[in-house]
Design a protein around this motif. Sequence first.
Motif, mmCIF file in Angstrom:
data_model
loop_
_atom_site.group_PDB
_atom_site.id
_atom_site.type_symbol
_atom_site.label_atom_id
_atom_site.label_comp_id
_atom_site.label_asym_id
_atom_site.label_seq_id
_atom_site.Cartn_x
_atom_site.Cartn_y
_atom_site.Cartn_z
ATOM 1 N N ALA A 378 41.720 36.240 32.731
ATOM 2 C CA ALA A 378 41.636 37.503 33.307
ATOM 3 C C ALA A 378 42.804 37.431 34.158
ATOM 4 O O ALA A 378 43.156 36.527 35.115
ATOM 5 N N TYR A 379 43.402 38.738 34.599
ATOM 6 C CA TYR A 379 44.309 38.985 35.617
ATOM 7 C C TYR A 379 44.288 40.436 36.139
ATOM 8 O O TYR A 379 43.877 41.283 35.205
ATOM 9 N N SER A 380 45.156 40.534 37.331
ATOM 10 C CA SER A 380 45.471 41.842 37.411
ATOM 11 C C SER A 380 47.159 41.688 37.832
ATOM 12 O O SER A 380 47.684 41.012 38.619
ATOM 13 N N ALA A 381 47.749 42.631 37.317
ATOM 14 C CA ALA A 381 49.227 42.728 37.206
ATOM 15 C C ALA A 381 49.837 43.875 37.887
ATOM 16 O O ALA A 381 49.618 44.991 37.339
ATOM 17 N N GLY A 382 50.496 43.777 39.113
ATOM 18 C CA GLY A 382 51.161 45.183 39.354
ATOM 19 C C GLY A 382 52.385 45.612 38.823
ATOM 20 O O GLY A 382 53.151 44.942 38.182
ATOM 21 N N VAL A 383 52.408 46.872 38.798
ATOM 22 C CA VAL A 383 53.636 47.759 38.405
ATOM 23 C C VAL A 383 54.080 48.730 39.710
ATOM 24 O O VAL A 383 53.413 49.671 39.425
ATOM 25 N N TYR A 384 55.101 48.233 40.222
ATOM 26 C CA TYR A 384 55.411 49.187 41.359
ATOM 27 C C TYR A 384 55.810 50.382 40.888
ATOM 28 O O TYR A 384 56.399 50.733 40.082
ATOM 29 N N GLY A 385 55.294 51.428 41.584
ATOM 30 C CA GLY A 385 55.514 52.982 41.208
ATOM 31 C C GLY A 385 54.687 53.629 40.049
ATOM 32 O O GLY A 385 54.629 54.657 39.859
ATOM 33 N N VAL A 386 53.473 52.569 39.628
ATOM 34 C CA VAL A 386 52.958 52.922 38.280
ATOM 35 C C VAL A 386 51.363 52.731 39.061
ATOM 36 O O VAL A 386 50.730 53.553 39.929
ATOM 37 N N HIS A 387 51.040 51.719 38.433
ATOM 38 C CA HIS A 387 49.557 51.392 39.029
ATOM 39 C C HIS A 387 49.336 49.983 38.245
ATOM 40 O O HIS A 387 49.934 49.526 37.513
ATOM 41 N N PRO A 388 48.497 48.928 39.001
ATOM 42 C CA PRO A 388 48.225 47.585 38.407
ATOM 43 C C PRO A 388 47.472 47.804 37.013
ATOM 44 O O PRO A 388 46.866 48.734 36.699
ATOM 45 N N TYR A 389 47.710 46.578 36.198
ATOM 46 C CA TYR A 389 46.982 46.680 34.935
ATOM 47 C C TYR A 389 45.981 45.159 35.019
ATOM 48 O O TYR A 389 46.624 44.390 35.261
ATOM 49 N N MET A 390 44.725 45.421 34.560
ATOM 50 C CA MET A 390 43.893 44.460 34.533
ATOM 51 C C MET A 390 43.774 43.918 33.227
ATOM 52 O O MET A 390 43.231 44.731 32.269
ATOM 53 N N LEU A 391 43.797 42.718 32.813
ATOM 54 C CA LEU A 391 43.175 42.136 31.491
ATOM 55 C C LEU A 391 42.044 41.228 31.776
ATOM 56 O O LEU A 391 41.929 40.483 32.799
ATOM 57 N N LEU A 392 41.112 41.650 30.973
ATOM 58 C CA LEU A 392 39.741 40.918 31.013
ATOM 59 C C LEU A 392 39.544 40.477 29.343
ATOM 60 O O LEU A 392 40.261 41.017 28.481
ATOM 61 N N ASN A 393 38.463 39.566 29.286
ATOM 62 C CA ASN A 393 38.025 39.146 27.966
ATOM 63 C C ASN A 393 36.496 39.324 28.282
ATOM 64 O O ASN A 393 35.752 38.297 28.209
ATOM 65 N N TYR A 394 35.855 40.391 28.214
ATOM 66 C CA TYR A 394 34.489 40.756 28.900
ATOM 67 C C TYR A 394 33.568 40.457 27.732
ATOM 68 O O TYR A 394 33.642 40.965 26.376
ATOM 69 N N ASP A 400 31.045 37.631 34.030
ATOM 70 C CA ASP A 400 31.963 38.673 33.622
ATOM 71 C C ASP A 400 31.929 39.936 34.525
ATOM 72 O O ASP A 400 33.017 40.321 35.050
ATOM 73 N N VAL A 401 30.975 40.234 35.165
ATOM 74 C CA VAL A 401 30.649 41.395 36.239
ATOM 75 C C VAL A 401 31.458 40.865 37.334
ATOM 76 O O VAL A 401 32.260 41.435 38.080
ATOM 77 N N PHE A 402 31.249 39.378 37.694
ATOM 78 C CA PHE A 402 31.778 39.022 39.093
ATOM 79 C C PHE A 402 33.544 38.831 38.745
ATOM 80 O O PHE A 402 34.214 39.102 39.687
ATOM 81 N N THR A 403 33.819 38.395 37.527
ATOM 82 C CA THR A 403 35.127 38.364 37.133
ATOM 83 C C THR A 403 35.768 39.863 37.244
ATOM 84 O O THR A 403 37.118 39.933 37.918
ATOM 85 N N LEU A 404 35.052 40.908 36.859
ATOM 86 C CA LEU A 404 35.563 42.226 37.014
ATOM 87 C C LEU A 404 35.871 42.558 38.381
ATOM 88 O O LEU A 404 36.870 43.034 38.772
ATOM 89 N N THR A 405 34.871 42.387 39.272
ATOM 90 C CA THR A 405 34.959 42.910 40.599
ATOM 91 C C THR A 405 35.963 41.930 41.399
ATOM 92 O O THR A 405 36.787 42.213 42.326
ATOM 93 N N HIS A 406 36.359 40.685 40.950
ATOM 94 C CA HIS A 406 37.345 39.797 41.403
ATOM 95 C C HIS A 406 38.568 40.344 41.325
ATOM 96 O O HIS A 406 39.464 40.474 42.168
ATOM 97 N N GLU A 407 38.866 40.636 39.860
ATOM 98 C CA GLU A 407 40.134 41.472 39.568
ATOM 99 C C GLU A 407 40.280 42.719 40.165
ATOM 100 O O GLU A 407 41.627 43.120 40.569
ATOM 101 N N LEU A 408 39.524 43.493 40.401
ATOM 102 C CA LEU A 408 39.380 44.751 41.101
ATOM 103 C C LEU A 408 40.025 44.439 42.651
ATOM 104 O O LEU A 408 40.612 45.258 43.150
ATOM 105 N N GLY A 409 39.457 43.676 42.965
ATOM 106 C CA GLY A 409 40.070 43.173 44.441
ATOM 107 C C GLY A 409 41.646 42.995 44.509
ATOM 108 O O GLY A 409 42.049 43.412 45.286
ATOM 109 N N HIS A 410 42.254 42.133 43.552
ATOM 110 C CA HIS A 410 43.624 42.190 43.424
ATOM 111 C C HIS A 410 44.165 43.504 43.328
ATOM 112 O O HIS A 410 45.076 43.668 43.795
ATOM 113 N N THR A 411 43.373 44.227 42.350
ATOM 114 C CA THR A 411 44.263 45.657 42.119
ATOM 115 C C THR A 411 44.253 46.544 43.248
ATOM 116 O O THR A 411 44.979 47.167 43.578
#
Length: 623
Positions: A378-394, A400-411
């Motif tokens: 899982a990761y959160s990847a920024g795209v300046y001027g657009v928005h971040p994109y988050m990859l999960l394997n839920y 998985d819920v904690f992974t989701l909120t983890h990556e949302l923190g990065h986002t």
Amino acid sequence: MIDLSFPTYFDDDVEGARPRTRDRAQIDARYKWDLNDIYGDWSAWEADMRTIREEMDRFVELRGQLAQGAEKVLQAYRLQDTIGMISYKLYRYPQLQYDLDQRDNEVQARLQEVQQLFAEYGSRAAWFTPELLEIEQSTMEQWLEEEAELSPYRFPILEAYRAQEHVLDEGGEKILALGSRFRSAPAEIYRSLTTADVSFNTVTLSDGDEVVVSYGEYSNLLHTRRDQDDRRKAFEAMYSIFEAKRNTFASLYNSICQRDWAQAQSRNYSSTAEAALDDDNVPVSVLETLIEAAREGAEPLRRYHRLRKEVLGLKEYHLYDGSIPLLESDEVYTYDGAREVLIESVAPLGERYQELLGEALGGGWIDVYETEGKRSGAYSAGVYGVHPYMLLNYTDTLDDVFTLTHELGHTLHTVLSCEAQPFATSSYTIFVAEVASTTNEALLLDHLLKQTEDPARRAFLLQQAISGIAGTFYSQALFADYELEAHRMAERGEPMTAERLDALYMEKMKAYYGDALTIDELYKVTWARIPHFFNSPYYVYQYATCYASSAKIVAGLLSEDQAERQATQARYLELLSSGGNDHPMNQLQKAGVDLRDADTVRAVTRRMDELVGMLEAELQRLS
């Protein structure tokens, strides 16, 4: 063993559970990325490839002109901004598509095309920093005072002067830049071996099911299969993949350590750790203090695993037994059901933070489920001027819920930084990145614990909190311990074979786990299956330091004193909005955290001990 079950927490409708297919075409669009937000098609991408080449040419034409005055320096930095903003889109568009299917050679070719362009530009632009540093610092500081439009670049400019002793002349910088296209080769080979060319093993479980042990399924089996033999089969199926190619992985890892040591020496650093940490102006002593505190404070970790062995009623307890919940549960944590819970959990961060979180969960930003060829993890990847994109394997587990909120923190960290900072200082460092993610995790745990007095549910959630410390603090400190010593082997000129790496990793495992569990021989190849070792050396320790930082911040956010809560919230949101406008240690100090103080780190091991005691008490109530 305590045998207990309780109902679904997030969603009573199990029809919302994850799809049972890995065919991407059959996954609903709301669970997939919308890459049209970056480019509508490849022709738009190609048009920006032409544009960026023109901007790169304009930048290179400024060579020899910086000393003419502040206006030329400003022109150069503005061109860098333009190139940087386009680069985000040019790189992410093929990279994200490749991560969705790493078997796609056409997309991989486009990704390599943009990587090669960046490498070529790096060598053409190698003149910039040496030429900038030919200007006296006092003169530059005067220009910064006189030219207001240079203010967004004050920190990066002064950073260049701080690191001046590690900047080579133009020729040296050009040589290093020419080598940049090859420095990523070991990581690219590693990704191909572990994703594109991997053949997952199939196992027959105790109920007769035949399961392909993919990365996502491996995690799911360890979290859900009550039969220990099923977990053993999953472990052996996964680790045997890496054991079979351990000599190849050792060669790759040796090339990474040798690359890092050559790079450090070329820039006049005394060690690879000093070179890696100096970008953020973090002293190596912070890393060493972390490792020392984690090793010295490992007894609560062992206490937890001894407790697990007793509660699970196992004659032998293995590391692959460490993820199965202590309590029987039929809970299905669906992705859709988690949405409102996650939004409620971040209430201590204010209404606007909650609104932004809801927007991120609204669709198009997150690719949720595992599909054929998709990258693991899982990761959160920024795209300046657009928005971040988050990859999960839920896979519908609480983890998985904690992974989701983890990556949302990065986002949200990315969104707030890009909103508040000019492009030049919009990118935050890895050193503070994990503070945002682990803060979200801690707030979710607190929210869930407040919803119940039931000892079974509280024990279930306390286990999640303890597992978080075990995985985010202790495991990452162990990884950092191994990684530091492996690089020091390279620095000392010692051979780096699979046998030596196996032995080194086993020594670290025994130092942290002691006799609290049976350490299977196959675990010696764990070093080969940690992607960060191959993709981003000296990354993992920051998970642990960030965990210590977030623990201090969360204590303030949840304080009974309203004034302290409000002050902590303001300082924390300022941290999330500060991007890279200062050294990360300074940013954390402004947020109320001092990682130079070893007691900040030791507080985590004390918290671990406290939580294990709470878990023991809840289990006693159940008994």
